[in-house]
Design a protein around this motif. Structure first.
Motif, mmCIF file in Angstrom:
data_model
loop_
_atom_site.group_PDB
_atom_site.id
_atom_site.type_symbol
_atom_site.label_atom_id
_atom_site.label_comp_id
_atom_site.label_asym_id
_atom_site.label_seq_id
_atom_site.Cartn_x
_atom_site.Cartn_y
_atom_site.Cartn_z
ATOM 1 N N SER A 154 0.856 -1.271 -0.058
ATOM 2 C CA SER A 154 0.063 -0.059 0.380
ATOM 3 C C SER A 154 0.714 1.383 0.120
ATOM 4 C CB SER A 154 -0.980 0.029 1.124
ATOM 5 O OG SER A 154 -0.219 0.288 2.490
ATOM 6 N N ASP A 155 2.191 1.292 0.833
ATOM 7 C CA ASP A 155 2.915 2.338 0.719
ATOM 8 C C ASP A 155 3.386 2.606 -0.511
ATOM 9 O OD1 ASP A 155 5.368 3.583 0.740
ATOM 10 O OD2 ASP A 155 6.363 2.393 2.354
ATOM 11 N N LYS A 156 3.783 1.539 -1.391
ATOM 12 C CA LYS A 156 4.529 1.876 -2.422
ATOM 13 C C LYS A 156 3.521 2.166 -3.757
ATOM 14 C CE LYS A 156 7.742 2.269 -2.677
ATOM 15 N NZ LYS A 156 8.253 3.604 -2.349
ATOM 16 N N THR A 157 2.308 1.455 -3.448
ATOM 17 C CA THR A 157 1.477 1.887 -4.367
ATOM 18 C C THR A 157 0.977 3.257 -4.449
ATOM 19 O OG1 THR A 157 0.564 -0.454 -4.553
ATOM 20 C CG2 THR A 157 -1.143 1.412 -5.083
ATOM 21 N N ALA A 158 1.024 3.930 -3.416
ATOM 22 C CA ALA A 158 0.712 5.296 -3.277
ATOM 23 C C ALA A 158 1.549 6.086 -3.859
ATOM 24 C CB ALA A 158 0.497 5.602 -1.809
ATOM 25 N N MET A 159 2.709 5.795 -3.793
ATOM 26 C CA MET A 159 4.078 6.596 -4.251
ATOM 27 C C MET A 159 4.041 6.519 -5.876
ATOM 28 S SD MET A 159 5.403 8.378 -2.122
ATOM 29 C CE MET A 159 3.517 8.348 -1.641
ATOM 30 N N ASN A 160 3.562 5.089 -6.198
ATOM 31 C CA ASN A 160 3.487 4.663 -7.729
ATOM 32 C C ASN A 160 2.318 5.596 -8.508
ATOM 33 O OD1 ASN A 160 3.967 1.131 -7.284
ATOM 34 N ND2 ASN A 160 5.367 2.853 -7.417
ATOM 35 N N TYR A 161 1.164 5.772 -7.701
ATOM 36 C CA TYR A 161 0.157 6.430 -8.204
ATOM 37 C C TYR A 161 0.387 7.911 -8.294
ATOM 38 C CZ TYR A 161 -2.827 2.420 -7.726
ATOM 39 O OH TYR A 161 -3.602 1.040 -8.009
ATOM 40 N N LEU A 162 1.150 8.475 -7.228
ATOM 41 C CA LEU A 162 1.645 9.932 -7.248
ATOM 42 C C LEU A 162 2.504 10.327 -8.552
ATOM 43 C CD1 LEU A 162 1.286 12.451 -5.800
ATOM 44 C CD2 LEU A 162 3.127 11.879 -4.347
ATOM 45 N N HIS A 163 3.452 9.490 -8.630
ATOM 46 C CA HIS A 163 4.144 9.647 -9.841
ATOM 47 C C HIS A 163 3.462 9.503 -10.980
ATOM 48 C CE1 HIS A 163 7.432 9.404 -12.861
ATOM 49 N NE2 HIS A 163 7.802 10.503 -12.341
ATOM 50 N N ASN A 164 2.763 8.253 -11.361
ATOM 51 C CA ASN A 164 2.256 8.361 -12.461
ATOM 52 C C ASN A 164 1.138 9.366 -12.870
ATOM 53 O OD1 ASN A 164 3.543 5.688 -12.787
ATOM 54 N ND2 ASN A 164 2.072 4.438 -12.458
ATOM 55 N N LEU A 165 0.606 9.788 -11.754
ATOM 56 C CA LEU A 165 -0.026 11.189 -12.097
ATOM 57 C C LEU A 165 0.397 12.282 -12.297
ATOM 58 C CD1 LEU A 165 -3.184 12.213 -12.090
ATOM 59 C CD2 LEU A 165 -3.013 12.565 -9.789
ATOM 60 N N THR A 166 1.348 12.571 -11.465
ATOM 61 C CA THR A 166 2.147 13.970 -11.849
ATOM 62 C C THR A 166 3.277 13.886 -12.523
ATOM 63 O OG1 THR A 166 3.848 13.410 -9.911
ATOM 64 C CG2 THR A 166 1.505 14.348 -9.052
#
Length: 178
Positions: A154-166
């Motif tokens: 869950s920690d890594k998925t949050a960061m993945n999503y943040l970068h994939n979006l930004t």
């Protein structure tokens, strides 16, 4: 498509609390990673995220890096793949072992069970094939390890999503495509 550009804030453009965190990151790492700086758009987000990321876990640092890398690979996050290739090497992985993990496997049978289950959970949004779960436990992992694995995903998925979006710039050596 994103119409709002996400800038990477500088120390002067974040809250006082985040400025202190930036200073600590600068001392510890020699720089403030762009993705961490992006979290600082939130007054409380960076502190909350770092506390979560740095919390004690039953998984070793090497196991954590293997999970971080395969989750980032599954989620197609160039930033996190790049960062965790560097961190993986710092935790003792060879280039070959890191490539294996990015392909969802490891020649170490226990690590292979961890990587396979992490990839399966990520791909299937929290669901996993029974055989991967059984192999995970057969290789000596425990219920505590399973809970910690899910928290790490869950920690890594949050960061993945943040970068994939930004799409903020990657400030690590870029992970080669595979």
């Amino acid at each position: 498509m994103i119409t709002t550009a996400f800038s990477v804030p500088t120390r002067e453009h974040v809250s006082e609390n985040n400025q202190i965190i930036f200073d600590n990151l600068q001392k510890a790492l020699g720089f403030v990673p762009n993705l961490y700086a992006t979290i600082a758009h939130s007054k409380n987000g960076l502190e909350r995220y770092l506390a979560y990321q740095n919390a004690k876990t039953s998984l070793s640092n090497k196991e954590k890096e293997a999970v971080n890398l395969i989750v980032s690979q599954v989620n197609n996050c160039a930033y996190c793949q790049s960062a965790h290739l560097v961190l993986g090497k710092m935790n003792g992985f060879t280039d070959y072992q890191l490539l294996e993990i990015r392909h969802g496997k490891s020649s170490d049978s226990k690590l292979n069970a961890l990587v396979a289950l992490a990839a399966d959970i990520t791909k299937n949004r929290g669901n996993a094939h029974e055989s991967n779960v059984n192999t995970f436990f057969e290789k000596g992992f425990t219920n505590e390890n399973l809970v910690d694995l899910i928290l790490l995903i869950s920690d890594k998925t949050a960061m993945n999503y943040l970068h994939n979006l930004t799409k903020v710039p990657v400030d690590f050596p870029l992970a080669p495509a595979i």
